[in-house]
Design a protein around this motif. Sequence first.
Motif, mmCIF file in Angstrom:
data_model
loop_
_atom_site.group_PDB
_atom_site.id
_atom_site.type_symbol
_atom_site.label_atom_id
_atom_site.label_comp_id
_atom_site.label_asym_id
_atom_site.label_seq_id
_atom_site.Cartn_x
_atom_site.Cartn_y
_atom_site.Cartn_z
ATOM 1 N N PHE A 20 -19.295 100.078 -23.684
ATOM 2 C CA PHE A 20 -19.480 100.288 -22.248
ATOM 3 C C PHE A 20 -18.948 101.659 -21.835
ATOM 4 O O PHE A 20 -19.624 102.429 -21.126
ATOM 5 N N LEU A 21 -17.748 101.982 -22.290
ATOM 6 C CA LEU A 21 -17.117 103.253 -21.932
ATOM 7 C C LEU A 21 -17.925 104.439 -22.450
ATOM 8 O O LEU A 21 -18.218 105.394 -21.708
ATOM 9 N N LEU A 22 -18.310 104.397 -23.722
ATOM 10 C CA LEU A 22 -19.038 105.518 -24.315
ATOM 11 C C LEU A 22 -20.437 105.659 -23.728
ATOM 12 O O LEU A 22 -20.968 106.776 -23.643
ATOM 13 N N SER A 23 -21.045 104.543 -23.325
ATOM 14 C CA SER A 23 -22.392 104.605 -22.748
ATOM 15 C C SER A 23 -22.398 105.338 -21.412
ATOM 16 O O SER A 23 -23.395 105.983 -21.059
ATOM 17 N N LEU A 24 -21.300 105.243 -20.681
ATOM 18 C CA LEU A 24 -21.266 105.806 -19.325
ATOM 19 C C LEU A 24 -20.458 107.084 -19.209
ATOM 20 O O LEU A 24 -20.579 107.805 -18.215
ATOM 21 N N LEU A 25 -19.632 107.373 -20.195
ATOM 22 C CA LEU A 25 -18.713 108.509 -20.093
ATOM 23 C C LEU A 25 -19.458 109.827 -19.899
ATOM 24 O O LEU A 25 -19.037 110.684 -19.119
ATOM 25 N N GLY A 26 -20.570 110.001 -20.600
ATOM 26 C CA GLY A 26 -21.300 111.264 -20.526
ATOM 27 C C GLY A 26 -21.964 111.519 -19.186
ATOM 28 O O GLY A 26 -22.364 112.653 -18.891
ATOM 29 N N SER A 27 -22.101 110.486 -18.352
ATOM 30 C CA SER A 27 -22.761 110.678 -17.055
ATOM 31 C C SER A 27 -21.779 111.091 -15.957
ATOM 32 O O SER A 27 -22.204 111.444 -14.858
ATOM 33 N N LEU A 28 -20.486 111.086 -16.257
ATOM 34 C CA LEU A 28 -19.503 111.390 -15.218
ATOM 35 C C LEU A 28 -19.660 112.790 -14.624
ATOM 36 O O LEU A 28 -19.521 112.959 -13.413
ATOM 37 N N PRO A 29 -19.923 113.846 -15.420
ATOM 38 C CA PRO A 29 -20.013 115.187 -14.815
ATOM 39 C C PRO A 29 -21.382 115.525 -14.235
ATOM 40 O O PRO A 29 -21.592 116.663 -13.806
ATOM 41 N N LEU A 30 -22.307 114.588 -14.181
ATOM 42 C CA LEU A 30 -23.681 114.889 -13.788
ATOM 43 C C LEU A 30 -23.884 114.694 -12.291
ATOM 44 O O LEU A 30 -23.534 113.654 -11.733
ATOM 45 N N VAL A 31 -24.482 115.687 -11.648
ATOM 46 C CA VAL A 31 -24.794 115.559 -10.224
ATOM 47 C C VAL A 31 -26.066 114.746 -10.013
ATOM 48 O O VAL A 31 -26.355 114.323 -8.892
ATOM 49 N N SER A 32 -26.832 114.496 -11.054
ATOM 50 C CA SER A 32 -28.073 113.744 -10.918
ATOM 51 C C SER A 32 -27.836 112.309 -10.479
ATOM 52 O O SER A 32 -28.731 111.664 -9.942
ATOM 53 N N ARG A 33 -26.629 111.796 -10.702
ATOM 54 C CA ARG A 33 -26.354 110.432 -10.279
ATOM 55 C C ARG A 33 -25.374 110.407 -9.104
ATOM 56 O O ARG A 33 -24.707 109.401 -8.849
ATOM 57 N N LEU A 430 -32.221 111.336 -19.369
ATOM 58 C CA LEU A 430 -33.508 111.332 -18.686
ATOM 59 C C LEU A 430 -33.394 111.682 -17.208
ATOM 60 O O LEU A 430 -34.125 112.523 -16.693
ATOM 61 N N LYS A 431 -32.455 111.061 -16.533
ATOM 62 C CA LYS A 431 -32.324 111.253 -15.090
ATOM 63 C C LYS A 431 -32.024 112.694 -14.708
ATOM 64 O O LYS A 431 -32.565 113.196 -13.711
ATOM 65 N N PRO A 432 -31.172 113.447 -15.459
ATOM 66 C CA PRO A 432 -30.921 114.846 -15.077
ATOM 67 C C PRO A 432 -32.150 115.734 -15.124
ATOM 68 O O PRO A 432 -32.178 116.791 -14.479
ATOM 69 N N THR A 436 -32.772 116.910 -9.815
ATOM 70 C CA THR A 436 -32.006 118.149 -9.929
ATOM 71 C C THR A 436 -31.286 118.446 -8.618
ATOM 72 O O THR A 436 -31.601 117.880 -7.572
ATOM 73 N N SER A 437 -30.322 119.346 -8.695
ATOM 74 C CA SER A 437 -29.564 119.750 -7.514
ATOM 75 C C SER A 437 -29.266 121.239 -7.612
ATOM 76 O O SER A 437 -28.982 121.748 -8.701
ATOM 77 N N PRO A 438 -29.301 121.933 -6.487
ATOM 78 C CA PRO A 438 -28.958 123.363 -6.498
ATOM 79 C C PRO A 438 -27.456 123.612 -6.463
ATOM 80 O O PRO A 438 -27.026 124.764 -6.421
ATOM 81 N N ALA A 439 -26.651 122.551 -6.476
ATOM 82 C CA ALA A 439 -25.208 122.709 -6.254
ATOM 83 C C ALA A 439 -24.547 123.603 -7.299
ATOM 84 O O ALA A 439 -23.710 124.435 -6.963
ATOM 85 N N ALA A 440 -24.912 123.431 -8.581
ATOM 86 C CA ALA A 440 -24.255 124.214 -9.628
ATOM 87 C C ALA A 440 -24.521 125.708 -9.454
ATOM 88 O O ALA A 440 -23.608 126.535 -9.543
ATOM 89 N N GLU A 441 -25.779 126.074 -9.188
ATOM 90 C CA GLU A 441 -26.104 127.490 -9.024
ATOM 91 C C GLU A 441 -25.478 128.064 -7.766
ATOM 92 O O GLU A 441 -24.958 129.188 -7.772
ATOM 93 N N VAL A 465 -25.255 117.868 -1.231
ATOM 94 C CA VAL A 465 -25.127 119.117 -1.976
ATOM 95 C C VAL A 465 -23.832 119.828 -1.586
ATOM 96 O O VAL A 465 -23.117 120.376 -2.440
ATOM 97 N N ALA A 466 -23.497 119.811 -0.306
ATOM 98 C CA ALA A 466 -22.240 120.420 0.129
ATOM 99 C C ALA A 466 -21.040 119.721 -0.518
ATOM 100 O O ALA A 466 -20.082 120.374 -0.952
#
Length: 566
Positions: A20-33, A430-432, A436-441, A465-466
């Motif tokens: 469970f932890l490993l399946s979700l850990l990689g999505s933590l830094p993503l703005v897509s979710r 897939l979701k990223p 997409t989001s312009p926040a990083a740029e 985005v803000a």
Amino acid sequence: MAAAARGGPPPSVAVIILVFLLSLLGSLPLVSRYHLDEGWYTNAAIQMVQSGDYVTPRYADGSLRFRKPILTYWVLATSYATLGIGLVSSRLPFLLAACATLWVTYRLARSVTQDPRIGLLAAALLGSNILFMESATKATPDILQCLFITLSLWGATELLFNRRDDPRWYALFYVGAGLGIATKGLLPFAVIAWPLLFTRLLPSETDRPPRLFHVGWLMAGLVVGLSWLAGSLLLRGPEVATTLFEDQVGQRLEGAHRLFLSNIALYLLTPFRFFAPWFVMLGILAVVQRDLLRASVRQQGRWFWFVLGWLLVNVAVFSFGNLMRPRYLLPTFPLLAVLLAGLLQQTMQGRPARVIQHILQWVFRAATGVGVVLALVGWRIDQRFAIGGFCLSGVLLLLDWAAFRRSALPQLIALGLAIMVAFGTLEQFLKPVVITSPAAELTQRLLALNPPPERIATVGLRHSVANQIRLLSGGRLALREFPDNEGQETVRHFPVILAPPPLYHTLAEDPSYTSKACVLEYQPLSAEELWSALKTGERAPKHEKDQKRYYLIRKQAGNGTSERPS
């Protein structure tokens, strides 16, 4: 679960929690979710860390926010002070809270059924619940409240069904409810009321009724749950209580009578939606193993009615509101997972069980095939599609081997783990690509300014985005948000403005400003665009109506940037 007996002991609950932890850990830094509600809590926690005021939650503009109790803000502020401000530090505490909820669910199931296999299956059922997984990776109070209410119900279960008059179970019952109150408000009062009411509605057949009431621990729970509210009333006055009451009750009742019947129907359907695979299997068994299922329900006894009653209490409470949110029923899911696991464990026998296991094996093979196809053709759209496909097919092959060939892993647990991995693949790979989001740029552009601006006006920028920019900048960028129709004289007082085209065209004529087009924001990819990209090998071109350009407008030095806006 019979396969576990043939292949050896069932796996440790740590395996389920780790997957469970490993399946979700990689999505933590993503703005897509990213979910808009996260900003209410992250913005307030950022201001707590920067100002040192850990008692008063605030909106991004500095105004007071008393719509929710304090504990979620404190969890975030502690994480920021320890790990720094960012998306990962915002979400990690909630993912860990979800892992703790899986462990509590496992222990609760073992306590009720005296069967560790049912505990493992209950943890797998809850961990593979889509709503539970979504809540586990959002910086919102829902998963914390679920953890604390489950702790409270574990304590109540030990007192009510196992007659363990031990101080630790009273502590769990009352202090767990108090922590739930300090997290999200009034619902945990029902956690205390329901077990007390249950002993009256369905008393035990034994001579000695369970003793649930404990004055000392009840007072401790009230102190934990209400101390911040009492302190804030002294510091800020009645505004705290009235705002909190309006959010919890007042605003929720406006026009709610028109939605009451539809809310009841939708809330009653919610468990079937999010536990769908398990209810389908139970439905099949109910047809072909009717007598066995009835015997299983009788064996569950008062526990069956305790869980069903807790679900109905929540349905009744939230059906009176003018909002229908499936996540409001999240605190009922751990007990429902335990109940479903017990019913499945006791009815998965004989030929029907073998047929279901055979169907599951073909489901695994079909899903593995989907992963392989995604890996082979996904590179035409984005390499992340291909990586996700390879990861999914590889893990499914491993689970298929462990559950159906070597028989070292129970098939139903394997299905739960497969759902976790599939959800994690969707969120991380897939979701990223689709969202997409312009926040990083935008964050990079603003931080690259020399010197970085202390104050930034954003005009027409999406609120989410803000919020993302504040997190991605580590809290260094202070944004002031204005709608598209805000007066130009207000934003002119800011040294830097993120502006849409109409404002850009106006300010471009002013020699005191320098302007640069910096980013395009796109709408999520549609299914038609994905199919076009798959056929052509290129990401589908965007239509003009799907684009929104932002301009970075900066006031040149010596043009009144020190003046503060009114």
